[in-house]
Design an enzyme around this catalytic site. Structure first.
Site, PDB file in Angstrom:
ATOM      1  N   HIS A  62       0.833  -1.197   0.000  1.00 59.04           N
ATOM      2  CA  HIS A  62       0.000   0.000   0.000  1.00 59.04           C
ATOM      3  C   HIS A  62       0.868   1.247   0.000  1.00 59.04           C
ATOM      4  O   HIS A  62       2.019   1.222   0.429  1.00 59.04           O
ATOM      5  CB  HIS A  62      -0.922   0.004   1.223  1.00 59.04           C
ATOM      6  CG  HIS A  62      -0.162   0.041   2.524  1.00 59.04           C
ATOM      7  ND1 HIS A  62       0.478  -1.066   3.024  1.00 59.04           N
ATOM      8  CD2 HIS A  62       0.089   1.048   3.380  1.00 59.04           C
ATOM      9  CE1 HIS A  62       1.066  -0.746   4.163  1.00 59.04           C
ATOM     10  NE2 HIS A  62       0.857   0.540   4.395  1.00 59.04           N
ATOM     11  N   GLY A  63       0.270   2.306  -0.480  1.00 57.49           N
ATOM     12  CA  GLY A  63       0.919   3.607  -0.453  1.00 57.49           C
ATOM     13  C   GLY A  63       0.005   4.604   0.213  1.00 57.49           C
ATOM     14  O   GLY A  63      -0.989   4.235   0.853  1.00 57.49           O
TER      15      GLY A  63
END
Length: 148
Positions: A62-63
Protein backbone atom coordinates in the site's frame (compact mmCIF):
# COMPACT_ATOMS: atom_id res chain seq x y z
CA UNK A 1 -13.49 -4.32 -1.07
CA UNK A 2 -12.32 -7.36 -3.03
CA UNK A 3 -13.66 -8.34 -6.43
CA UNK A 4 -12.92 -11.67 -8.09
CA UNK A 5 -11.43 -9.95 -11.14
CA UNK A 6 -8.79 -8.43 -8.84
CA UNK A 7 -7.48 -11.85 -7.79
CA UNK A 8 -4.60 -13.37 -9.74
CA UNK A 9 -2.15 -16.27 -9.66
CA UNK A 10 1.20 -15.43 -11.22
CA UNK A 11 4.70 -16.65 -11.77
CA UNK A 12 7.41 -15.09 -9.63
CA UNK A 13 8.52 -11.75 -11.10
CA UNK A 14 12.23 -11.17 -11.67
CA UNK A 15 12.54 -8.23 -9.27
CA UNK A 16 10.68 -6.95 -6.20
CA UNK A 17 9.80 -3.78 -8.12
CA UNK A 18 7.99 -5.95 -10.67
CA UNK A 19 6.14 -7.71 -7.83
CA UNK A 20 4.76 -4.36 -6.69
CA UNK A 21 3.68 -3.44 -10.21
CA UNK A 22 2.11 -6.90 -10.62
CA UNK A 23 0.21 -6.62 -7.33
CA UNK A 24 -1.07 -3.11 -8.15
CA UNK A 25 -1.98 -3.87 -11.76
CA UNK A 26 -5.55 -5.10 -11.07
CA UNK A 27 -6.22 -1.86 -9.19
CA UNK A 28 -4.89 0.13 -12.13
CA UNK A 29 -6.99 -1.89 -14.59
CA UNK A 30 -10.14 -1.29 -12.58
CA UNK A 31 -9.52 2.45 -12.30
CA UNK A 32 -8.96 2.41 -8.55
CA UNK A 33 -5.43 3.87 -8.68
CA UNK A 34 -3.34 5.94 -11.04
CA UNK A 35 -0.17 4.52 -12.61
CA UNK A 36 1.96 6.61 -10.27
CA UNK A 37 0.69 4.64 -7.24
CA UNK A 38 2.97 1.64 -7.83
CA UNK A 39 5.95 3.90 -8.54
CA UNK A 40 5.34 5.82 -5.29
CA UNK A 41 5.38 2.52 -3.36
CA UNK A 42 8.63 1.55 -5.06
CA UNK A 43 10.21 4.90 -4.14
CA UNK A 44 9.03 4.55 -0.54
CA UNK A 45 10.49 1.04 -0.39
CA UNK A 46 13.83 2.34 -1.65
CA UNK A 47 13.79 4.95 1.14
CA UNK A 48 12.54 2.95 4.15
CA UNK A 49 12.58 -0.72 3.13
CA UNK A 50 9.68 -3.09 2.55
CA UNK A 51 7.34 -1.74 5.24
CA UNK A 52 4.48 -3.80 3.86
CA UNK A 53 5.98 -7.26 4.42
CA UNK A 54 4.06 -8.31 7.50
CA UNK A 55 5.17 -11.87 8.09
CA UNK A 56 6.42 -14.93 6.29
CA UNK A 57 4.47 -15.29 3.02
CA UNK A 58 2.49 -12.01 3.36
CA UNK A 59 2.87 -8.49 2.00
CA UNK A 60 0.18 -5.84 2.38
CA UNK A 61 1.32 -3.52 -0.38
CA UNK A 62 0.00 0.00 0.00
CA UNK A 63 0.92 3.61 -0.45
CA UNK A 64 -0.47 6.91 0.66
CA UNK A 65 -3.87 8.07 -0.64
CA UNK A 66 -2.33 11.17 -2.21
CA UNK A 67 -0.05 8.95 -4.31
CA UNK A 68 -2.85 8.17 -6.74
CA UNK A 69 -5.73 6.38 -5.05
CA UNK A 70 -9.00 7.00 -6.88
CA UNK A 71 -11.30 4.62 -5.01
CA UNK A 72 -10.96 1.94 -2.37
CA UNK A 73 -10.29 -1.58 -3.44
CA UNK A 74 -8.18 -4.64 -2.72
CA UNK A 75 -6.30 -6.90 -5.09
CA UNK A 76 -4.77 -10.28 -4.27
CA UNK A 77 -1.94 -11.94 -6.14
CA UNK A 78 -0.59 -15.36 -5.22
CA UNK A 79 2.87 -16.07 -6.59
CA UNK A 80 3.67 -19.65 -7.56
CA UNK A 81 7.19 -19.16 -6.16
CA UNK A 82 8.15 -16.73 -3.39
CA UNK A 83 9.97 -13.45 -3.78
CA UNK A 84 11.97 -11.42 -1.26
CA UNK A 85 11.68 -7.68 -1.00
CA UNK A 86 14.99 -7.45 0.89
CA UNK A 87 17.97 -9.76 1.31
CA UNK A 88 17.17 -10.45 4.96
CA UNK A 89 13.38 -10.46 4.62
CA UNK A 90 10.75 -13.15 4.47
CA UNK A 91 9.84 -15.15 1.41
CA UNK A 92 6.50 -13.78 0.20
CA UNK A 93 3.86 -15.45 -1.95
CA UNK A 94 0.66 -13.65 -0.91
CA UNK A 95 0.57 -10.06 -2.18
CA UNK A 96 -2.44 -8.09 -1.01
CA UNK A 97 -2.59 -4.64 -2.59
CA UNK A 98 -4.64 -1.99 -0.85
CA UNK A 99 -5.98 1.24 -2.30
CA UNK A 100 -7.36 3.36 0.54
CA UNK A 101 -8.58 6.94 0.28
CA UNK A 102 -7.99 7.70 3.97
CA UNK A 103 -6.84 6.07 7.19
CA UNK A 104 -10.27 4.95 8.43
CA UNK A 105 -12.62 3.85 5.67
CA UNK A 106 -10.99 0.45 5.16
CA UNK A 107 -10.93 -0.61 8.85
CA UNK A 108 -13.52 -3.39 8.40
CA UNK A 109 -11.52 -4.90 5.55
CA UNK A 110 -8.35 -4.66 7.64
CA UNK A 111 -10.02 -6.60 10.46
CA UNK A 112 -10.78 -9.47 8.08
CA UNK A 113 -7.25 -9.34 6.63
CA UNK A 114 -5.70 -9.32 10.12
CA UNK A 115 -7.60 -12.49 10.95
CA UNK A 116 -6.20 -14.15 7.84
CA UNK A 117 -2.66 -12.84 8.32
CA UNK A 118 -2.46 -14.09 11.92
CA UNK A 119 -3.46 -17.64 10.95
CA UNK A 120 -0.52 -19.47 9.35
CA UNK A 121 -2.72 -22.43 8.46
CA UNK A 122 -5.08 -20.12 6.57
CA UNK A 123 -2.20 -18.42 4.76
CA UNK A 124 -0.72 -21.80 3.83
CA UNK A 125 -4.12 -22.85 2.49
CA UNK A 126 -4.52 -19.71 0.39
CA UNK A 127 -1.04 -19.86 -1.20
CA UNK A 128 -1.64 -23.51 -2.10
CA UNK A 129 -4.75 -22.63 -4.13
CA UNK A 130 -4.25 -22.61 -7.87
CA UNK A 131 -7.13 -20.58 -9.25
CA UNK A 132 -8.34 -17.07 -8.67
CA UNK A 133 -11.94 -18.03 -7.88
CA UNK A 134 -10.86 -20.33 -5.04
CA UNK A 135 -8.55 -17.64 -3.63
CA UNK A 136 -11.34 -15.08 -3.84
CA UNK A 137 -13.69 -17.48 -2.04
CA UNK A 138 -11.12 -18.06 0.74
CA UNK A 139 -10.98 -14.31 1.42
CA UNK A 140 -14.76 -13.87 1.27
CA UNK A 141 -15.36 -16.86 3.55
CA UNK A 142 -12.95 -15.36 6.11
CA UNK A 143 -15.26 -12.35 6.49
CA UNK A 144 -17.75 -12.98 9.33
CA UNK A 145 -20.18 -10.60 7.60
CA UNK A 146 -20.37 -13.00 4.64
CA UNK A 147 -21.66 -15.76 6.96
CA UNK A 148 -24.87 -13.93 7.86
Amino acid sequence: MLRVENVRVAEKPDRWQDAIRLAIHPLLESGCVEARYAEAIIRATEQVGPYYVLTEEVALIHGRPEDGVIKEQLAVTVLRDPIRFSADGFDVRLLVALAARDSRSHIDAMKVLAGIFMDKRQIDGIVALEDAEAIYRAFIDADPASQS
